[in-house]
Design a protein around this motif. Sequence first.
Motif, mmCIF file in Angstrom:
data_model
loop_
_atom_site.group_PDB
_atom_site.id
_atom_site.type_symbol
_atom_site.label_atom_id
_atom_site.label_comp_id
_atom_site.label_asym_id
_atom_site.label_seq_id
_atom_site.Cartn_x
_atom_site.Cartn_y
_atom_site.Cartn_z
ATOM 1 N N ILE A 19 0.844 -1.209 0.000
ATOM 2 C CA ILE A 19 0.000 0.000 0.000
ATOM 3 C C ILE A 19 0.881 1.262 0.000
ATOM 4 C CG2 ILE A 19 -1.660 1.341 1.380
ATOM 5 C CD1 ILE A 19 -2.853 -1.436 2.236
ATOM 6 N N GLU A 20 1.955 1.217 0.782
ATOM 7 C CA GLU A 20 2.894 2.346 0.823
ATOM 8 C C GLU A 20 3.484 2.624 -0.570
ATOM 9 O OE1 GLU A 20 6.768 2.503 3.275
ATOM 10 O OE2 GLU A 20 5.149 1.905 4.671
ATOM 11 N N TRP A 21 3.917 1.543 -1.263
ATOM 12 C CA TRP A 21 4.464 1.712 -2.619
ATOM 13 C C TRP A 21 3.405 2.290 -3.541
ATOM 14 C CZ3 TRP A 21 6.182 -4.066 -2.433
ATOM 15 C CH2 TRP A 21 7.376 -4.180 -1.702
ATOM 16 N N HIS A 26 1.187 6.623 -6.667
ATOM 17 C CA HIS A 26 -0.043 7.377 -6.940
ATOM 18 C C HIS A 26 0.186 8.887 -6.810
ATOM 19 C CE1 HIS A 26 -4.394 7.674 -7.489
ATOM 20 N NE2 HIS A 26 -4.284 8.747 -6.733
ATOM 21 N N MET A 27 0.996 9.278 -5.842
ATOM 22 C CA MET A 27 1.228 10.703 -5.604
ATOM 23 C C MET A 27 2.061 11.352 -6.709
ATOM 24 S SD MET A 27 1.688 11.333 -1.541
ATOM 25 C CE MET A 27 2.854 10.071 -1.155
ATOM 26 N N VAL A 114 1.833 -1.890 -10.392
ATOM 27 C CA VAL A 114 3.264 -1.847 -10.066
ATOM 28 C C VAL A 114 3.497 -2.337 -8.643
ATOM 29 C CG1 VAL A 114 5.241 -0.307 -9.691
ATOM 30 C CG2 VAL A 114 3.791 0.003 -11.714
ATOM 31 N N ALA A 115 2.689 -1.838 -7.707
ATOM 32 C CA ALA A 115 2.879 -2.205 -6.301
ATOM 33 C C ALA A 115 2.644 -3.701 -6.082
ATOM 34 C CB ALA A 115 1.934 -1.379 -5.430
ATOM 35 N N MET A 116 1.625 -4.243 -6.724
ATOM 36 C CA MET A 116 1.330 -5.674 -6.566
ATOM 37 C C MET A 116 2.492 -6.518 -7.093
ATOM 38 S SD MET A 116 -2.793 -6.008 -7.440
ATOM 39 C CE MET A 116 -2.562 -5.838 -9.185
ATOM 40 N N ASP A 378 -7.004 -2.736 0.277
ATOM 41 C CA ASP A 378 -6.961 -3.955 1.099
ATOM 42 C C ASP A 378 -6.949 -5.240 0.277
ATOM 43 O OD1 ASP A 378 -6.893 -2.456 3.434
ATOM 44 O OD2 ASP A 378 -9.083 -2.281 3.480
ATOM 45 N N VAL A 379 -7.148 -5.137 -1.031
ATOM 46 C CA VAL A 379 -7.064 -6.361 -1.847
ATOM 47 C C VAL A 379 -5.781 -6.419 -2.684
ATOM 48 C CG1 VAL A 379 -9.561 -6.711 -1.976
ATOM 49 C CG2 VAL A 379 -8.421 -5.467 -3.785
ATOM 50 N N LEU A 380 -4.937 -5.396 -2.553
ATOM 51 C CA LEU A 380 -3.723 -5.403 -3.386
ATOM 52 C C LEU A 380 -2.844 -6.620 -3.080
ATOM 53 C CD1 LEU A 380 -2.718 -1.625 -3.531
ATOM 54 C CD2 LEU A 380 -4.244 -2.928 -5.012
ATOM 55 N N TYR A 381 -2.822 -7.020 -1.820
ATOM 56 C CA TYR A 381 -1.983 -8.180 -1.480
ATOM 57 C C TYR A 381 -2.463 -9.450 -2.197
ATOM 58 C CZ TYR A 381 -5.297 -10.504 1.670
ATOM 59 O OH TYR A 381 -6.372 -11.179 2.172
#
Length: 400
Positions: A19-21, A26-27, A114-116, A378-381
């Motif tokens: 989520i942090e990534w 996103h920013m 990308v984060a996933m 919460d579903v990215l993982y």
Amino acid sequence: MYSLKDILGMAKELSSEIIEWRRRIHMYPELGYQEYDTSKFIAEHLREWGYDVRTGIAETGVVGILYGSSGESQSKTIALRADMDALPIEELNEKPYKSRIRGVMHACGHDAHVAMLLGAAKILVSIREELGGNVKLIFQPAEEGGNGALKMIEEGVLENPKVDLIYGIHVWSSLPSGIVALKEGPLLAAVGEFKISVKGRGGHGAYPHSTIDPIVISANIIQSIQTIVSRNIDPIEPAVVSVGYIHAGKAFNIIPEQAELGGTYRYLNEKIGAIIRDRLKEIVSNTCKAYGAQCSINVEDKSPPLINDRQAVDFARKTIGEMLGEEKVIEAKPSMGGEDYAFYTQKVPGAFIILGTGNPEKGTDKPHHSPYFDVDEDVLYIGTAIHAALAYSYLSRREK
Ligand SMILES: [Zn+2]
Ligand SMILES: [Zn+2]
């Protein structure tokens, strides 16, 4: 040896990092072929984890390779793909991680992709000794209309080592959070673009008989090309022809010299594409002939239909079903949207997986490309777990 539940557990443990990534990306969104910071961010992490990293592919693309334990040359290679580009949209969400770049926003979820995939990269390194083959992580630029996938392939991303199987995931806001949708065969449409120029003869609006009116001719063309889908194509076959713009004229009493119009066509089956292209040209050229105008038409296929390989889909269904529970995996409905991922599955067997991130309570059910788009973090993982589980199942020696 790990179970798929172990992989899911590892992904869940990484959830806050993923989520942090995602928020960091996103920013600071970047448009197609300008993803310099994003690719630098990715490459730094992959290097730190011990990947063989190649950068600057198709301008900003990054490839990370993890060689399996059985020696790199003769072993199998699975590729996992994420796209990195954002869209020219001003974000209207008021979230702490709102886009810091004016007029640019991750409104399709590529930040989540990308984060996933970074999460999966981290897991795969930790279970490296169980992998009997190679993992190739593909972070591509410019999915949104830039055909980054095609450029990556042209620059050799499917070779060295040669990719045997490829998967990609797209988050989907209209699908409930945590649901995975799969479908063999055509999933997304081929994308085509047409541009028409109608050259008539301008003049006074009160003396139409001395002009060749490109607006009336354009109106006829627009009406007639709507009959391609309704009269020329088997009603059982999906097809779309949409006019997206028409530019002509400036004043109420002037018949202009010229009109420009254009739009998109979509299809799932190549035979239908050929009918659409042929009929567009025939209708434009014959309509113009009938009215004495000079017309030109440019018809161009931008990307092919996205066809999922049957075996790749079966393997994904079995793997994901075992990990998440079969009730989480549903049949995807094909849609007439397009994806340049189609270029990969044209070359190697693979599948594109849809992961639901829509949760009305969190407001993450807004359409893709909307200024209010957001993903259920919460579903990215789960996306991370799917990537890692597919690579692990394909390359490990565990019972299948
Ligand atoms: Zn998009
Ligand atoms: Zn997208």
